[in-house]
Design a protein around this motif. Sequence first.
Motif, PDB file in Angstrom:
ATOM      1  N   GLY A 259      -5.924  30.662 -11.577  1.00 38.41           N
ATOM      2  CA  GLY A 259      -5.560  29.300 -11.939  1.00 38.41           C
ATOM      3  C   GLY A 259      -4.843  28.575 -10.823  1.00 38.41           C
ATOM      4  O   GLY A 259      -5.103  27.392 -10.577  1.00 38.41           O
ATOM      5  N   ASN A 260      -3.949  29.269 -10.136  1.00 38.37           N
ATOM      6  CA  ASN A 260      -3.220  28.635  -9.028  1.00 38.37           C
ATOM      7  C   ASN A 260      -4.122  28.312  -7.856  1.00 38.37           C
ATOM      8  O   ASN A 260      -3.880  27.336  -7.132  1.00 38.37           O
ATOM      9  N   GLN A 261      -5.166  29.119  -7.636  1.00 37.28           N
ATOM     10  CA  GLN A 261      -6.142  28.780  -6.600  1.00 37.28           C
ATOM     11  C   GLN A 261      -6.798  27.443  -6.915  1.00 37.28           C
ATOM     12  O   GLN A 261      -6.895  26.557  -6.059  1.00 37.28           O
ATOM     13  N   THR A 262      -7.249  27.297  -8.160  1.00 37.66           N
ATOM     14  CA  THR A 262      -7.887  26.049  -8.580  1.00 37.66           C
ATOM     15  C   THR A 262      -6.899  24.892  -8.536  1.00 37.66           C
ATOM     16  O   THR A 262      -7.221  23.798  -8.062  1.00 37.66           O
ATOM     17  N   LEU A 263      -5.681  25.123  -9.037  1.00 37.91           N
ATOM     18  CA  LEU A 263      -4.658  24.077  -9.049  1.00 37.91           C
ATOM     19  C   LEU A 263      -4.378  23.567  -7.644  1.00 37.91           C
ATOM     20  O   LEU A 263      -4.287  22.350  -7.412  1.00 37.91           O
ATOM     21  N   THR A 264      -4.250  24.477  -6.679  1.00 37.78           N
ATOM     22  CA  THR A 264      -3.966  24.088  -5.296  1.00 37.78           C
ATOM     23  C   THR A 264      -5.084  23.234  -4.717  1.00 37.78           C
ATOM     24  O   THR A 264      -4.842  22.211  -4.056  1.00 37.78           O
ATOM     25  N   ILE A 265      -6.320  23.626  -4.987  1.00 36.19           N
ATOM     26  CA  ILE A 265      -7.472  22.877  -4.476  1.00 36.19           C
ATOM     27  C   ILE A 265      -7.517  21.469  -5.072  1.00 36.19           C
ATOM     28  O   ILE A 265      -7.744  20.484  -4.365  1.00 36.19           O
ATOM     29  N   VAL A 266      -7.292  21.373  -6.379  1.00 34.96           N
ATOM     30  CA  VAL A 266      -7.356  20.066  -7.043  1.00 34.96           C
ATOM     31  C   VAL A 266      -6.182  19.183  -6.614  1.00 34.96           C
ATOM     32  O   VAL A 266      -6.354  17.975  -6.391  1.00 34.96           O
ATOM     33  N   LEU A 267      -4.984  19.761  -6.480  1.00 35.04           N
ATOM     34  CA  LEU A 267      -3.832  18.977  -6.007  1.00 35.04           C
ATOM     35  C   LEU A 267      -4.098  18.405  -4.623  1.00 35.04           C
ATOM     36  O   LEU A 267      -3.767  17.242  -4.345  1.00 35.04           O
ATOM     37  N   ARG A 268      -4.685  19.214  -3.765  1.00 35.77           N
ATOM     38  CA  ARG A 268      -5.004  18.731  -2.417  1.00 35.77           C
ATOM     39  C   ARG A 268      -6.040  17.604  -2.489  1.00 35.77           C
ATOM     40  O   ARG A 268      -5.936  16.598  -1.797  1.00 35.77           O
ATOM     41  N   GLY A 269      -7.047  17.784  -3.351  1.00 37.40           N
ATOM     42  CA  GLY A 269      -8.058  16.741  -3.517  1.00 37.40           C
ATOM     43  C   GLY A 269      -7.475  15.445  -4.030  1.00 37.40           C
ATOM     44  O   GLY A 269      -7.838  14.356  -3.581  1.00 37.40           O
TER      45      GLY A 269
ATOM     46  N   THR B  54       0.840  -1.195   0.000  1.00 35.36           N
ATOM     47  CA  THR B  54       0.000   0.000   0.000  1.00 35.36           C
ATOM     48  C   THR B  54       0.879   1.251   0.000  1.00 35.36           C
ATOM     49  O   THR B  54       1.794   1.365   0.818  1.00 35.36           O
ATOM     50  N   PRO B  55       0.635   2.215  -0.903  1.00 38.23           N
ATOM     51  CA  PRO B  55       1.444   3.442  -0.923  1.00 38.23           C
ATOM     52  C   PRO B  55       1.384   4.178   0.414  1.00 38.23           C
ATOM     53  O   PRO B  55       0.353   4.156   1.108  1.00 38.23           O
ATOM     54  N   ALA B  56       2.482   4.832   0.768  1.00 41.35           N
ATOM     55  CA  ALA B  56       2.583   5.497   2.076  1.00 41.35           C
ATOM     56  C   ALA B  56       1.505   6.563   2.260  1.00 41.35           C
ATOM     57  O   ALA B  56       0.970   6.717   3.359  1.00 41.35           O
ATOM     58  N   HIS B  57       1.183   7.316   1.196  1.00 39.78           N
ATOM     59  CA  HIS B  57       0.185   8.374   1.363  1.00 39.78           C
ATOM     60  C   HIS B  57      -1.200   7.796   1.639  1.00 39.78           C
ATOM     61  O   HIS B  57      -2.009   8.418   2.347  1.00 39.78           O
ATOM     62  N   GLU B  58      -1.482   6.581   1.130  1.00 41.76           N
ATOM     63  CA  GLU B  58      -2.753   5.936   1.442  1.00 41.76           C
ATOM     64  C   GLU B  58      -2.770   5.442   2.891  1.00 41.76           C
ATOM     65  O   GLU B  58      -3.818   5.439   3.545  1.00 41.76           O
ATOM     66  N   VAL B  59      -1.615   5.027   3.386  1.00 36.65           N
ATOM     67  CA  VAL B  59      -1.504   4.643   4.807  1.00 36.65           C
ATOM     68  C   VAL B  59      -1.831   5.850   5.690  1.00 36.65           C
ATOM     69  O   VAL B  59      -2.575   5.737   6.665  1.00 36.65           O
ATOM     70  N   ALA B  60      -1.290   7.014   5.334  1.00 41.97           N
ATOM     71  CA  ALA B  60      -1.540   8.228   6.114  1.00 41.97           C
ATOM     72  C   ALA B  60      -3.020   8.587   6.116  1.00 41.97           C
ATOM     73  O   ALA B  60      -3.583   8.980   7.148  1.00 41.97           O
ATOM     74  N   ILE B  61      -3.677   8.437   4.961  1.00 46.83           N
ATOM     75  CA  ILE B  61      -5.108   8.736   4.877  1.00 46.83           C
ATOM     76  C   ILE B  61      -5.908   7.780   5.748  1.00 46.83           C
ATOM     77  O   ILE B  61      -6.843   8.193   6.456  1.00 46.83           O
TER      78      ILE B  61
ATOM     79  N   ASN C 161      -9.837  12.715  -2.585  1.00 48.22           N
ATOM     80  CA  ASN C 161     -11.186  13.274  -2.732  1.00 48.22           C
ATOM     81  C   ASN C 161     -11.539  13.566  -4.183  1.00 48.22           C
ATOM     82  O   ASN C 161     -12.702  13.799  -4.509  1.00 48.22           O
ATOM     83  N   VAL C 162     -10.539  13.613  -5.044  1.00 48.46           N
ATOM     84  CA  VAL C 162     -10.748  13.883  -6.466  1.00 48.46           C
ATOM     85  C   VAL C 162     -10.153  12.739  -7.267  1.00 48.46           C
ATOM     86  O   VAL C 162      -9.027  12.298  -7.005  1.00 48.46           O
ATOM     87  N   GLY C 163     -10.909  12.244  -8.232  1.00 53.90           N
ATOM     88  CA  GLY C 163     -10.446  11.149  -9.070  1.00 53.90           C
ATOM     89  C   GLY C 163     -11.368  10.957 -10.251  1.00 53.90           C
ATOM     90  O   GLY C 163     -12.188  11.828 -10.573  1.00 53.90           O
ATOM     91  N   ASP C 164     -11.266   9.808 -10.892  1.00 55.76           N
ATOM     92  CA  ASP C 164     -12.059   9.543 -12.090  1.00 55.76           C
ATOM     93  C   ASP C 164     -13.560   9.651 -11.832  1.00 55.76           C
ATOM     94  O   ASP C 164     -14.316  10.080 -12.714  1.00 55.76           O
TER      95      ASP C 164
END
Length: 450
Positions: A332-342, A216-223, A347-350
């Motif tokens: 654009g950077n506001q949107t980019l930051t929100i989507v990167l966090r998602g 399992t990837p480390a970031h998924e472990v953290a979640i 929280n954001v995917g296919d």
Amino acid sequence: MSEKNNKNQELLKLIHKYLDSNNVLALKSCLSKVHPSEIADVLESSTESERRQLWSHINSSIEGDVLSNCNAVVRNSLLQHMEPSRVASATNHLELDDVADILQDLPHELADEILLSMDEQNRSRLGAVLNYSADTAGGLMNVDAVTVRSDVDVDVVLRYMRQTKHIPENFDQLFVVDRGDVFLGALSLSTLVLASSDAKISDIMDVNHPAIFADTPAHEVAILFEQRDLVSSPVIDESGRLIGRIMIDDVVDVIRQEGDHSLMLSAGLDEEHDIFAPVLVSTRQRSLWLAVNLATAFAAAWVIGLFEGTIEQLVALAVLMPIVASMGGIAGNQTLTIVLRGLALGNVGDANAKTVVRKEVAVGLANGCIWSIVVAFVAGFWFEDAGLGAVIGFAMVLNLLTAGLAGAAIPLLLQKINVDPALAGGVVLTTVTDIVGFVAFLGLATMFLV
């Protein structure tokens, strides 16, 4: 400045004072009173020559703890000057995941020498962790989990624990396994202590406790730790066999590394970048990203050059161009930051990407309409030209609409092609908003004002 930063700077000044005055006794006395993690902070805040000088005065009994708290760049620079046997001795009391982190960052030849310097038991246990990538659950785990069978009584387990010679650090629960070491459930210490002495472990264990697969990837472990409020969790292989445990302190390290990763990659740097590296080293590390940004800047300049005649006839366009580009870049950077966090949080995917893109486009359109009115009024009043105000206002709407679309779509597309959105998202987005903003503003001006 935070209290931690103040404390670090005060300690740094004191240690440098002792180093400069060659007051070895005072220096060793000072180092004996601070935690290894604070010494690691001082090492990371010093130049390479100061690090080597300070390292020679650190007590050998805490060398391993200091190394485990240093970032990879600083740690490797120190390890290169240590004999493998000394490294093995310094790390023999560390948790296996910390030793694995140290070895995985080293050149293979040096790591192999250190492994050969260890006793067979530690080498075998460490090999179980090194079989997995550092950014997976297997790379984060410790193999010193305490296990019990489900068919024994509480009294038997309590007597076993009193007689055992070694209890793992930060031990908070036992893991219940069958005779084949397949994970069956977990048993917290509080449940064990409060249970009746004749109760069966099978009756009081938590069969719903989540187990984490080793790959399992480390970031998924953290979640998972964040969602379930976990303090520790078992790690299992593909057949369900218990092979180790992950503690919350390991997850905190992952969270910090993820934050550093996103922040540093946005500037094209490695998260382990050494702020006190030699000038030539830092120059080389930063040159590539500067070259990429220079190429995108030339692309934007080329677009402006296409409208050279228009700008010559209406100089006000040159004054107002940065406003259009800047507003698009910020939106654009506001949107980019929100989507990167998602994306990072899952929280954001296919499943909901289209919804996110549509929403951000709508936000961009709404903000474009609102701020275009403001900009159009100010520009028209400033240059006494209502037509110029209308042109920049319409260009603002187009660019903020594009910024919303690009800020949401670019990281999703980059992830699809296995390119880190945190690394490339910002520069691609800036290029898009600059070019679209200039084309919209200068193109409309060419059509209606010249």
